[in-house]
Scaffold this motif. Structure first.
Motif, mmCIF file in Angstrom:
data_model
loop_
_atom_site.group_PDB
_atom_site.id
_atom_site.type_symbol
_atom_site.label_atom_id
_atom_site.label_comp_id
_atom_site.label_asym_id
_atom_site.label_seq_id
_atom_site.Cartn_x
_atom_site.Cartn_y
_atom_site.Cartn_z
ATOM 1 N N LEU A 115 -46.375 -21.627 -19.012
ATOM 2 C CA LEU A 115 -47.761 -21.223 -19.264
ATOM 3 C C LEU A 115 -48.690 -22.439 -19.278
ATOM 4 O O LEU A 115 -49.818 -22.369 -18.794
ATOM 5 C CB LEU A 115 -47.871 -20.492 -20.600
ATOM 6 C CG LEU A 115 -47.377 -19.052 -20.614
ATOM 7 C CD1 LEU A 115 -47.372 -18.507 -22.046
ATOM 8 C CD2 LEU A 115 -48.247 -18.177 -19.723
ATOM 9 N N ASN A 116 -48.212 -23.539 -19.811
ATOM 10 C CA ASN A 116 -49.033 -24.740 -19.912
ATOM 11 C C ASN A 116 -48.921 -25.680 -18.720
ATOM 12 O O ASN A 116 -49.812 -26.498 -18.497
ATOM 13 C CB ASN A 116 -48.684 -25.500 -21.194
ATOM 14 C CG ASN A 116 -49.133 -24.739 -22.418
ATOM 15 O OD1 ASN A 116 -50.319 -24.480 -22.584
ATOM 16 N ND2 ASN A 116 -48.198 -24.353 -23.259
ATOM 17 N N ARG A 117 -47.830 -25.588 -17.991
ATOM 18 C CA ARG A 117 -47.602 -26.439 -16.818
ATOM 19 C C ARG A 117 -47.050 -25.573 -15.676
ATOM 20 O O ARG A 117 -45.864 -25.635 -15.361
ATOM 21 C CB ARG A 117 -46.607 -27.564 -17.125
ATOM 22 C CG ARG A 117 -47.044 -28.554 -18.183
ATOM 23 C CD ARG A 117 -48.214 -29.386 -17.681
ATOM 24 N NE ARG A 117 -48.575 -30.436 -18.605
ATOM 25 C CZ ARG A 117 -49.406 -30.285 -19.634
ATOM 26 N NH1 ARG A 117 -49.909 -29.112 -19.898
ATOM 27 N NH2 ARG A 117 -49.731 -31.308 -20.400
ATOM 28 N N PRO A 118 -47.908 -24.775 -15.021
ATOM 29 C CA PRO A 118 -47.428 -23.875 -13.962
ATOM 30 C C PRO A 118 -46.664 -24.574 -12.836
ATOM 31 O O PRO A 118 -45.779 -23.979 -12.225
ATOM 32 C CB PRO A 118 -48.708 -23.230 -13.434
ATOM 33 C CG PRO A 118 -49.681 -23.339 -14.549
ATOM 34 C CD PRO A 118 -49.330 -24.615 -15.272
ATOM 35 N N ALA A 122 -38.513 -25.100 -14.823
ATOM 36 C CA ALA A 122 -38.477 -24.739 -16.248
ATOM 37 C C ALA A 122 -37.929 -23.326 -16.414
ATOM 38 O O ALA A 122 -38.635 -22.399 -16.764
ATOM 39 C CB ALA A 122 -39.864 -24.862 -16.866
ATOM 40 N N VAL A 123 -36.664 -23.192 -16.143
ATOM 41 C CA VAL A 123 -35.966 -21.916 -16.349
ATOM 42 C C VAL A 123 -34.898 -22.168 -17.405
ATOM 43 O O VAL A 123 -34.345 -23.263 -17.480
ATOM 44 C CB VAL A 123 -35.343 -21.378 -15.047
ATOM 45 C CG1 VAL A 123 -36.418 -21.008 -14.047
ATOM 46 C CG2 VAL A 123 -34.379 -22.366 -14.432
ATOM 47 N N PRO A 124 -34.626 -21.189 -18.255
ATOM 48 C CA PRO A 124 -33.626 -21.416 -19.314
ATOM 49 C C PRO A 124 -32.266 -21.785 -18.716
ATOM 50 O O PRO A 124 -31.735 -21.054 -17.885
ATOM 51 C CB PRO A 124 -33.551 -20.076 -20.039
ATOM 52 C CG PRO A 124 -34.785 -19.354 -19.674
ATOM 53 C CD PRO A 124 -35.174 -19.851 -18.313
ATOM 54 N N ARG A 125 -31.747 -22.938 -19.110
ATOM 55 C CA ARG A 125 -30.423 -23.348 -18.637
ATOM 56 C C ARG A 125 -29.811 -24.322 -19.636
ATOM 57 O O ARG A 125 -30.488 -25.064 -20.313
ATOM 58 C CB ARG A 125 -30.468 -23.951 -17.250
ATOM 59 C CG ARG A 125 -31.416 -25.117 -17.111
ATOM 60 C CD ARG A 125 -31.581 -25.500 -15.665
ATOM 61 N NE ARG A 125 -32.754 -26.355 -15.553
ATOM 62 C CZ ARG A 125 -33.023 -27.074 -14.514
ATOM 63 N NH1 ARG A 125 -32.231 -27.053 -13.477
ATOM 64 N NH2 ARG A 125 -34.092 -27.817 -14.481
ATOM 65 N N ASP A 126 -28.515 -24.281 -19.663
ATOM 66 C CA ASP A 126 -27.723 -25.122 -20.553
ATOM 67 C C ASP A 126 -27.498 -26.468 -19.881
ATOM 68 O O ASP A 126 -27.045 -26.528 -18.738
ATOM 69 C CB ASP A 126 -26.393 -24.419 -20.834
ATOM 70 C CG ASP A 126 -25.539 -25.106 -21.869
ATOM 71 O OD1 ASP A 126 -25.640 -26.338 -22.017
ATOM 72 O OD2 ASP A 126 -24.761 -24.398 -22.523
ATOM 73 N N ILE A 127 -27.785 -27.550 -20.570
ATOM 74 C CA ILE A 127 -27.629 -28.894 -20.010
ATOM 75 C C ILE A 127 -26.205 -29.133 -19.515
ATOM 76 O O ILE A 127 -25.981 -29.867 -18.562
ATOM 77 C CB ILE A 127 -28.043 -29.972 -21.036
ATOM 78 C CG1 ILE A 127 -28.101 -31.361 -20.408
ATOM 79 C CG2 ILE A 127 -27.089 -30.004 -22.230
ATOM 80 C CD1 ILE A 127 -29.271 -31.597 -19.530
#
Length: 64
Positions: A45-48, A54-59
């Motif tokens: 939302l802040n950095r389109p 920026a997708v949910p992922r496990d390092i």
């Protein structure tokens, strides 16, 4: 560096607070690794421009 601009990768980004400071210091964020879905939604939302990374992922699942 990209076009003489310092770059950063946000690891364990949370809602991007630390990275806002890093940007203020002159860095350009090119990728985000964060496991929490709500945090990644906030980042996008802040950095389109980070919507692809920026997708949910496990390092532990990131290889490169």
């Amino acid at each position: 560096m990209i076009d003489n601009q310092l770059i950063s990768i946000a690891l364990f980004a949370g809602a991007f607070g630390l990275d806002l400071g890093i940007e203020e210091a002159g860095f350009y964020t090119v990728s985000v690794v964060e496991i929490d879905a709500d945090a990644t939604k906030t980042i996008v939302l802040n950095r389109p421009y980070l919507s692809e990374s920026a997708v949910p992922r496990d390092i532990r699942q990131v290889s490169q």
